[in-house]
Design a protein around this motif. Sequence first.
Motif, PDB file in Angstrom:
ATOM      1  N   ASN A 224      -8.664 -62.349 -47.860  1.00  0.00           N
ATOM      2  CA  ASN A 224      -9.728 -63.077 -47.236  1.00  0.00           C
ATOM      3  C   ASN A 224     -11.114 -62.572 -48.004  1.00  0.00           C
ATOM      4  N   ASP A 225     -12.283 -62.344 -47.473  1.00  0.00           N
ATOM      5  CA  ASP A 225     -13.430 -61.954 -47.954  1.00  0.00           C
ATOM      6  C   ASP A 225     -13.574 -60.263 -47.997  1.00  0.00           C
ATOM      7  N   GLY A 226     -12.762 -59.832 -47.719  1.00  0.00           N
ATOM      8  CA  GLY A 226     -12.922 -58.316 -47.388  1.00  0.00           C
ATOM      9  C   GLY A 226     -11.735 -57.749 -48.197  1.00  0.00           C
ATOM     10  N   VAL A 227     -11.626 -56.105 -47.729  1.00  0.00           N
ATOM     11  CA  VAL A 227     -10.363 -55.554 -48.346  1.00  0.00           C
ATOM     12  C   VAL A 227      -9.769 -54.872 -47.127  1.00  0.00           C
ATOM     13  N   ARG A 228      -8.434 -54.576 -47.479  1.00  0.00           N
ATOM     14  CA  ARG A 228      -7.989 -53.626 -46.328  1.00  0.00           C
ATOM     15  C   ARG A 228      -6.883 -52.764 -47.385  1.00  0.00           C
ATOM     16  N   GLY A 229      -6.075 -51.832 -46.701  1.00  0.00           N
ATOM     17  CA  GLY A 229      -5.174 -50.990 -47.372  1.00  0.00           C
ATOM     18  C   GLY A 229      -4.341 -50.118 -46.641  1.00  0.00           C
ATOM     19  N   ILE A 230      -3.608 -49.272 -47.446  1.00  0.00           N
ATOM     20  CA  ILE A 230      -2.809 -48.259 -46.771  1.00  0.00           C
ATOM     21  C   ILE A 230      -3.326 -46.741 -47.607  1.00  0.00           C
ATOM     22  N   PHE A 231      -3.936 -45.875 -46.667  1.00  0.00           N
ATOM     23  CA  PHE A 231      -4.096 -44.688 -46.826  1.00  0.00           C
ATOM     24  C   PHE A 231      -3.160 -43.716 -46.994  1.00  0.00           C
ATOM     25  N   MET A 232      -2.613 -43.025 -47.959  1.00  0.00           N
ATOM     26  CA  MET A 232      -1.512 -42.129 -48.026  1.00  0.00           C
ATOM     27  C   MET A 232      -2.217 -40.794 -48.137  1.00  0.00           C
ATOM     28  N   ARG A 233      -1.692 -39.794 -47.261  1.00  0.00           N
ATOM     29  CA  ARG A 233      -1.963 -38.349 -47.643  1.00  0.00           C
ATOM     30  C   ARG A 233      -0.927 -37.473 -47.406  1.00  0.00           C
ATOM     31  N   GLY A 234      -1.038 -36.341 -47.855  1.00  0.00           N
ATOM     32  CA  GLY A 234       0.081 -35.470 -47.622  1.00  0.00           C
ATOM     33  C   GLY A 234       0.078 -34.059 -47.999  1.00  0.00           C
ATOM     34  N   ASN A 235       0.937 -33.219 -47.907  1.00  0.00           N
ATOM     35  CA  ASN A 235       0.831 -31.543 -48.090  1.00  0.00           C
ATOM     36  C   ASN A 235       2.397 -31.430 -48.665  1.00  0.00           C
ATOM     37  N   HIS A 236       2.562 -30.243 -49.190  1.00  0.00           N
ATOM     38  CA  HIS A 236       3.792 -29.796 -49.581  1.00  0.00           C
ATOM     39  C   HIS A 236       4.428 -29.401 -48.232  1.00  0.00           C
ATOM     40  N   ILE A 237       5.594 -29.403 -48.182  1.00  0.00           N
ATOM     41  CA  ILE A 237       6.265 -29.005 -46.906  1.00  0.00           C
ATOM     42  C   ILE A 237       6.244 -27.503 -46.895  1.00  0.00           C
ATOM     43  N   ASN A 238       6.311 -27.035 -45.403  1.00  0.00           N
ATOM     44  CA  ASN A 238       6.192 -25.579 -45.302  1.00  0.00           C
ATOM     45  C   ASN A 238       7.399 -24.701 -45.636  1.00  0.00           C
ATOM     46  N   LYS A 239       8.561 -25.009 -45.264  1.00  0.00           N
ATOM     47  CA  LYS A 239       9.707 -24.133 -45.392  1.00  0.00           C
ATOM     48  C   LYS A 239      10.812 -25.142 -45.716  1.00  0.00           C
ATOM     49  N   LEU A 240      11.832 -24.869 -46.363  1.00  0.00           N
ATOM     50  CA  LEU A 240      13.232 -25.462 -46.849  1.00  0.00           C
ATOM     51  C   LEU A 240      14.429 -24.547 -46.987  1.00  0.00           C
ATOM     52  N   GLU A 241      15.473 -24.923 -46.756  1.00  0.00           N
ATOM     53  CA  GLU A 241      16.661 -24.214 -47.061  1.00  0.00           C
ATOM     54  C   GLU A 241      16.528 -24.095 -48.653  1.00  0.00           C
ATOM     55  N   LYS A 242      17.273 -23.007 -49.224  1.00  0.00           N
ATOM     56  CA  LYS A 242      17.210 -22.582 -50.317  1.00  0.00           C
ATOM     57  C   LYS A 242      17.829 -23.675 -51.533  1.00  0.00           C
ATOM     58  N   GLU A 243      18.989 -24.306 -50.987  1.00  0.00           N
ATOM     59  CA  GLU A 243      19.720 -25.545 -51.569  1.00  0.00           C
ATOM     60  C   GLU A 243      18.736 -26.640 -51.942  1.00  0.00           C
ATOM     61  N   GLU A 244      18.041 -26.896 -50.571  1.00  0.00           N
ATOM     62  CA  GLU A 244      17.276 -28.060 -51.054  1.00  0.00           C
ATOM     63  C   GLU A 244      16.060 -27.815 -52.038  1.00  0.00           C
ATOM     64  N   MET A 245      15.712 -26.586 -52.122  1.00  0.00           N
ATOM     65  CA  MET A 245      14.807 -26.199 -53.531  1.00  0.00           C
ATOM     66  C   MET A 245      15.135 -26.970 -54.797  1.00  0.00           C
ATOM     67  N   LYS A 246      16.390 -27.427 -54.974  1.00  0.00           N
ATOM     68  CA  LYS A 246      16.786 -27.566 -56.125  1.00  0.00           C
ATOM     69  C   LYS A 246      16.814 -29.049 -56.544  1.00  0.00           C
ATOM     70  N   ALA A 247      16.341 -29.855 -55.401  1.00  0.00           N
ATOM     71  CA  ALA A 247      16.062 -31.170 -55.520  1.00  0.00           C
ATOM     72  C   ALA A 247      15.144 -31.755 -56.375  1.00  0.00           C
ATOM     73  N   VAL A 248      15.351 -31.713 -57.542  1.00  0.00           N
ATOM     74  CA  VAL A 248      14.380 -32.374 -58.794  1.00  0.00           C
ATOM     75  C   VAL A 248      14.706 -33.901 -58.890  1.00  0.00           C
ATOM     76  N   HIS A 249      13.805 -34.322 -59.507  1.00  0.00           N
ATOM     77  CA  HIS A 249      13.987 -35.943 -59.640  1.00  0.00           C
ATOM     78  C   HIS A 249      15.208 -36.292 -60.677  1.00  0.00           C
ATOM     79  N   LYS A 250      15.493 -37.485 -60.387  1.00  0.00           N
ATOM     80  CA  LYS A 250      16.648 -38.061 -61.474  1.00  0.00           C
ATOM     81  C   LYS A 250      15.975 -38.690 -62.567  1.00  0.00           C
ATOM     82  N   ASN A 251      16.680 -39.019 -63.423  1.00  0.00           N
ATOM     83  CA  ASN A 251      16.142 -39.782 -64.883  1.00  0.00           C
ATOM     84  C   ASN A 251      16.322 -41.355 -64.311  1.00  0.00           C
ATOM     85  N   PRO A 252      15.395 -41.982 -64.486  1.00  0.00           N
ATOM     86  CA  PRO A 252      15.171 -43.222 -64.316  1.00  0.00           C
ATOM     87  C   PRO A 252      15.971 -44.260 -65.031  1.00  0.00           C
ATOM     88  N   THR A 253      16.846 -43.936 -66.032  1.00  0.00           N
ATOM     89  CA  THR A 253      17.592 -44.753 -67.089  1.00  0.00           C
ATOM     90  C   THR A 253      18.312 -45.924 -66.461  1.00  0.00           C
TER      91      THR A 253
END
Length: 447
Positions: A224-253
């Motif tokens: 319309n005549d104004g704006v609206r939106g979505i505010f995103m905020r975050g922090n790194h997680i505090n604690k994780l199991e060792k295995e989950e530490m290894k979850a790096v991103h995958k290739n997008p190919t």
Amino acid sequence: MSNNYYFESWGRFPRRIHLGEIVPQSINTVADSINSVNALVLPRGMGRSYGDSCLNDGGYLLFTRLLNKFVNFNPDMGILRCESGVTLDEILKVFVPQGWFLPVTPGTKFVTIGGAIANDVHGKNHHKAGTFGSHVICFELERSDGTRMICSKDRNADWYEATIGGLGLTGVILWADIRLKPINGPYIEMESIKFENLDEFFQISQESEAHCEYTVSWLDCLHNDGVRGIFMRGNHINKLEKEEMKAVHKNPTWKAFPFDAPSFLLSTVTIKLFNILFYNKQIIRKQRRIVHYDPFFYPLDNVNNWNRMYGKRGFLQWQCVVPVKNNKDAIRTILKEISKSKLGSFLVVLKEFGSIPAHGMLSFPMPGITLALDFPNVGEKLFSLLNKLDDIVCSAGGRIYPAKDARMSGKTFRSSFPKFEEFIKYVDPKLSSSFYRRVGGRNDIAN
Ligand SMILES: Cc1cc2nc3c(=O)[nH]c(=O)nc-3n(C[C@H](O)[C@H](O)[C@H](O)COP(=O)(O)OP(=O)(O)OC[C@H]3O[C@@H](n4cnc5c(N)ncnc54)[C@H](O)[C@@H]3O)c2cc1C
């Protein structure tokens, strides 16, 4: 080397004819490579700059893709030494499983260390961490005459300041020492909050500043005549199991934008529709989730060549920052002009920069509010809108981001980057770019 190479930037506008590309095989052959051709040269990383700051029409591009070695890592200090062609993608894959993250990251991981330094890039944590350059302890710069120097805050400090944000014009960065950040794992505790107007955005932004490391907003500027939106905020997680530490991103190919989109896909109607759907995909006002860092920081990287979505004519990004004291009025006026023009955008990003000063003579961020938009290239109507927006930004004491620019006038650039005259003294006579010449920079040697 063959003649008449067309190269594009990420926005696919402009396309420029070059004489060719040069690919040094190691950091020890960079100056020889530059001098193997009798024309102007520009270093180039992944070409993720949107406009002509990574183009050099009539000259050569020096690709850093083979300067891609990890040299050393000091786990006590978290300091990584790597060559300048190493990408953020490569660093994340090696270091996230060991509990380290990038100190600052832009919205794509497909950029090189050289490119991140030369544009002094910023990320969602600017209010807490400043720019990428703030985390570069030192680097080695090589000039075309073969001079090599280590640059840091204490050694060759003037070259350090000229090269951070120096748009690849002061020499070729060979390697750099970067301070990585310890993390407990690859996940982010994220909150997304819907807001209905700019006042609400400013209020959420203020309240998030102290306790959220990362903040950013998506904006529907055709509402319309104004704006609206979505505010995103975050922090790194505090604690994780060792295995989950290894979850790096995958290739997008496995996914790629398959064709140059036809122009009807980019009409005001489709953009408006996209914005309505995007805004309404979150039903409740505030949502909390734990997400992997990949979609949180790099949502666009999931689709290869998404820049083809804008068709053959390409698109322009426009990113400004206006200083704190003027931000609300200037941003309101800019958004009104955009809404009036009906030249909408799928991707509108709004964020408050913090007050940590950037080191580079030409670094873009300053304390204030930054707004970034993608516009399909529809020609003259768009160019005159963007000129109008530039004027509003300049009158408010702000500036336009060179890494995203393809058309601002030399006057706009020089008036908003007052250290440009001082910077020119550090430009290597053999290096140049289409951007540099467009905004009034000159080189002594002819193409
Ligand atoms: C999807 C997307 C999201 C983005 N989000 C952000 C963001 O959030 N924040 C932000 O700040 N930017 C952002 N950018 C812009 C991007 O981070 C910068 O343009 C970055 O500099 C690109 O790096 P590159 O390796 O692709 O370098 P290129 O684009 O190839 O080159 C960039 C500059 O670096 C110079 N250069 C490259 N290597 C060297 C070297 N070894 N020595 C000296 N100079 C060198 C080049 O000459 C050129 O001037 C985004 C871009 C995309 C496509």
